[in-house]
Motif scaffolding. Sequence first.
Motif, PDB file in Angstrom:
ATOM      1  N   ASN A 182      36.376  89.637  44.757  1.00  0.00           N
ATOM      2  CA  ASN A 182      36.101  89.133  46.104  1.00  0.00           C
ATOM      3  C   ASN A 182      34.721  89.551  46.606  1.00  0.00           C
ATOM      4  O   ASN A 182      34.421  89.424  47.799  1.00  0.00           O
ATOM      5  N   ILE A 183      33.859  90.032  45.723  1.00  0.00           N
ATOM      6  CA  ILE A 183      32.501  90.445  46.099  1.00  0.00           C
ATOM      7  C   ILE A 183      31.554  89.269  45.868  1.00  0.00           C
ATOM      8  O   ILE A 183      31.314  88.867  44.730  1.00  0.00           O
ATOM      9  N   THR A 184      31.046  88.700  46.951  1.00  0.00           N
ATOM     10  CA  THR A 184      30.147  87.553  46.836  1.00  0.00           C
ATOM     11  C   THR A 184      28.716  88.013  46.553  1.00  0.00           C
ATOM     12  O   THR A 184      28.354  89.173  46.793  1.00  0.00           O
ATOM     13  N   LYS A 185      27.908  87.089  46.079  1.00  0.00           N
ATOM     14  CA  LYS A 185      26.503  87.390  45.788  1.00  0.00           C
ATOM     15  C   LYS A 185      25.764  87.795  47.056  1.00  0.00           C
ATOM     16  O   LYS A 185      24.958  88.742  47.050  1.00  0.00           O
ATOM     17  N   GLU A 186      26.046  87.105  48.150  1.00  0.00           N
ATOM     18  CA  GLU A 186      25.386  87.428  49.422  1.00  0.00           C
ATOM     19  C   GLU A 186      25.742  88.845  49.871  1.00  0.00           C
ATOM     20  O   GLU A 186      24.864  89.624  50.281  1.00  0.00           O
ATOM     21  N   PHE A 187      27.024  89.196  49.785  1.00  0.00           N
ATOM     22  CA  PHE A 187      27.470  90.531  50.195  1.00  0.00           C
ATOM     23  C   PHE A 187      26.858  91.602  49.292  1.00  0.00           C
ATOM     24  O   PHE A 187      26.383  92.645  49.772  1.00  0.00           O
ATOM     25  N   PHE A 188      26.841  91.357  47.996  1.00  0.00           N
ATOM     26  CA  PHE A 188      26.253  92.286  47.027  1.00  0.00           C
ATOM     27  C   PHE A 188      24.785  92.548  47.358  1.00  0.00           C
ATOM     28  O   PHE A 188      24.334  93.703  47.399  1.00  0.00           O
ATOM     29  N   ASN A 189      24.020  91.479  47.587  1.00  0.00           N
ATOM     30  CA  ASN A 189      22.587  91.631  47.861  1.00  0.00           C
ATOM     31  C   ASN A 189      22.330  92.399  49.154  1.00  0.00           C
ATOM     32  O   ASN A 189      21.388  93.189  49.240  1.00  0.00           O
ATOM     33  N   GLN A 190      23.175  92.174  50.160  1.00  0.00           N
ATOM     34  CA  GLN A 190      22.999  92.867  51.431  1.00  0.00           C
ATOM     35  C   GLN A 190      23.170  94.371  51.277  1.00  0.00           C
ATOM     36  O   GLN A 190      22.458  95.166  51.909  1.00  0.00           O
ATOM     37  N   VAL A 191      24.095  94.774  50.421  1.00  0.00           N
ATOM     38  CA  VAL A 191      24.374  96.204  50.249  1.00  0.00           C
ATOM     39  C   VAL A 191      23.456  96.831  49.202  1.00  0.00           C
ATOM     40  O   VAL A 191      22.983  97.956  49.371  1.00  0.00           O
ATOM     41  N   GLN A 192      23.180  96.106  48.134  1.00  0.00           N
ATOM     42  CA  GLN A 192      22.403  96.676  47.034  1.00  0.00           C
ATOM     43  C   GLN A 192      20.981  97.038  47.442  1.00  0.00           C
ATOM     44  O   GLN A 192      20.506  98.138  47.172  1.00  0.00           O
ATOM     45  N   LYS A 222      31.276  93.446  27.014  1.00  0.00           N
ATOM     46  CA  LYS A 222      31.575  93.138  28.409  1.00  0.00           C
ATOM     47  C   LYS A 222      30.290  92.979  29.211  1.00  0.00           C
ATOM     48  O   LYS A 222      29.221  93.500  28.830  1.00  0.00           O
ATOM     49  N   LEU A 223      30.389  92.270  30.325  1.00  0.00           N
ATOM     50  CA  LEU A 223      29.248  92.026  31.202  1.00  0.00           C
ATOM     51  C   LEU A 223      29.757  91.717  32.594  1.00  0.00           C
ATOM     52  O   LEU A 223      30.957  91.463  32.799  1.00  0.00           O
ATOM     53  N   CYS A 224      28.856  91.680  33.556  1.00  0.00           N
ATOM     54  CA  CYS A 224      29.182  91.170  34.881  1.00  0.00           C
ATOM     55  C   CYS A 224      28.065  90.237  35.316  1.00  0.00           C
ATOM     56  O   CYS A 224      26.904  90.404  34.937  1.00  0.00           O
ATOM     57  N   LEU A 225      28.444  89.232  36.091  1.00  0.00           N
ATOM     58  CA  LEU A 225      27.470  88.253  36.584  1.00  0.00           C
ATOM     59  C   LEU A 225      28.061  87.533  37.787  1.00  0.00           C
ATOM     60  O   LEU A 225      29.235  87.681  38.111  1.00  0.00           O
ATOM     61  N   PHE A 226      27.213  86.763  38.457  1.00  0.00           N
ATOM     62  CA  PHE A 226      27.682  85.895  39.522  1.00  0.00           C
ATOM     63  C   PHE A 226      27.823  84.494  38.946  1.00  0.00           C
ATOM     64  O   PHE A 226      26.837  83.883  38.536  1.00  0.00           O
ATOM     65  N   GLY A 227      29.056  84.015  38.889  1.00  0.00           N
ATOM     66  CA  GLY A 227      29.333  82.722  38.283  1.00  0.00           C
ATOM     67  C   GLY A 227      29.174  81.579  39.250  1.00  0.00           C
ATOM     68  O   GLY A 227      28.561  81.701  40.311  1.00  0.00           O
ATOM     69  N   LEU A 232      31.278  87.905  42.115  1.00  0.00           N
ATOM     70  CA  LEU A 232      31.026  88.782  40.980  1.00  0.00           C
ATOM     71  C   LEU A 232      32.165  88.667  39.967  1.00  0.00           C
ATOM     72  O   LEU A 232      33.339  88.810  40.319  1.00  0.00           O
ATOM     73  N   GLU A 233      31.801  88.389  38.718  1.00  0.00           N
ATOM     74  CA  GLU A 233      32.777  88.245  37.645  1.00  0.00           C
ATOM     75  C   GLU A 233      32.603  89.368  36.621  1.00  0.00           C
ATOM     76  O   GLU A 233      31.487  89.815  36.356  1.00  0.00           O
ATOM     77  N   ILE A 234      33.709  89.758  36.038  1.00  0.00           N
ATOM     78  CA  ILE A 234      33.710  90.641  34.870  1.00  0.00           C
ATOM     79  C   ILE A 234      34.169  89.791  33.693  1.00  0.00           C
ATOM     80  O   ILE A 234      35.209  89.127  33.762  1.00  0.00           O
ATOM     81  N   ALA A 235      33.377  89.769  32.625  1.00  0.00           N
ATOM     82  CA  ALA A 235      33.675  88.889  31.494  1.00  0.00           C
ATOM     83  C   ALA A 235      33.386  89.614  30.186  1.00  0.00           C
ATOM     84  O   ALA A 235      32.759  90.682  30.165  1.00  0.00           O
ATOM     85  N   ILE A 236      33.876  89.026  29.119  1.00  0.00           N
ATOM     86  CA  ILE A 236      33.515  89.443  27.768  1.00  0.00           C
ATOM     87  C   ILE A 236      32.960  88.213  27.067  1.00  0.00           C
ATOM     88  O   ILE A 236      33.585  87.145  27.097  1.00  0.00           O
ATOM     89  N   ASN A 237      31.790  88.341  26.463  1.00  0.00           N
ATOM     90  CA  ASN A 237      31.182  87.204  25.780  1.00  0.00           C
ATOM     91  C   ASN A 237      32.116  86.705  24.673  1.00  0.00           C
ATOM     92  O   ASN A 237      32.376  87.412  23.697  1.00  0.00           O
ATOM     93  N   LYS A 238      32.640  85.492  24.867  1.00  0.00           N
ATOM     94  CA  LYS A 238      33.584  84.852  23.940  1.00  0.00           C
ATOM     95  C   LYS A 238      34.829  85.715  23.704  1.00  0.00           C
ATOM     96  O   LYS A 238      35.386  85.748  22.612  1.00  0.00           O
TER      97      LYS A 238
END
Length: 258
Positions: A182-192, A222-227, A232-238
Motif C-alpha cells: 500500500n506504499i505509493t510512489k508519491e508517498f515514498f518520494n515524500q518521505v524518502q 529478489k527486487l523492489c520497484l514501482f509497477g 511498491l512491489e516486491i518481486a523475484i525476476n521470473k
Amino acid sequence: MAIITLTTDLGDKDIYQAALKGSILKLLPAASIVDITHNVSAFNVQQAAFILKNSFHYFPDGTVHLIGIDTVFTKDTKYLAIHYKNHFFVGADNGIFSLMFNADPDEIVEINIMQDLKFLHFPLADIFVKAACHLAGNGKLKDIGLPIDNIERKMNLQPVIEKNLIRGAVIYIDSFQNVITNITKEFFNQVQQGRNFTLSFKRNETINHLSWYYNEVPEGEKLCLFGISDHLEIAINKGNAAGLLGLSLGDTVILDFE
C-alpha cells in the motif's frame, strides 16, 4: 463505440459469465464487451477495487464499467450508477466506490429499475445489464435512478510513518505472484527525500535498491520497484515472490530511511 467492461467474481467454469454477456448483447448487440477480470476472490470488494482503480483510466471516456461483486439482492441492497472522471460505473453500494475513487463522483444515482423476479438471485443479468446498456447507449443517469449524495464508506489500509521509517502492508498479489504493497510512489518520494533505504519483511529478508524493471537483477533474485499501479512491489525476476518469500495479504513491510 459502446464499451462495457466487466469486473466480477463469477469465475470461468460456470454459466454465470455467459448469462451476463448474453444479456448485454441481447439488449445492446453493438456493445463491445471487455473482461477486466472474472477471477476476483468471492465477495472480495478490496481486491476488485484495486484492480478496477488501476485499470479503468486506460479505457476511452464514456466507457461503462459493470462491477459484479457482492451483488446478491437483499431488502437493504442499493445499486448505484455513478459518473466519475468521464467514466460510468454500475455496482452495489458495498464500499467499493469509496475504495476506488480519489475524489467525489460527479453524479450518483440509486438505480430504480424494477427487478424482474426471475432474475432475483442474479441481478447482474437484469438490473445491472439494463443500467449499463442504457448508459453505453448514451442514456442519462437521471433516467435510471434517483440522485443521492452519499455512498457506503470503507477505508483502504494506509501506510504509517514512524520517525525514519514507513510501516506498510501487502494489499494485493498478482497472477505472477508479485507482492504489491500500500506504499505509493508519491508517498515514498515524500518521505524518502533522496535518502538511502532498507526494505525489510518476513524471514529477515531485505532489499536496499529500487529497480526500474524486473530483469534488472539476475533470474531468481529478489527486487523492489514501482509497477504499473504506482505501488511498491516486491518481486523475484521470473520467480514466485509471494511463495518463495512467504508473503501473504496483510503482512507488514518496513522501509527504513537513513
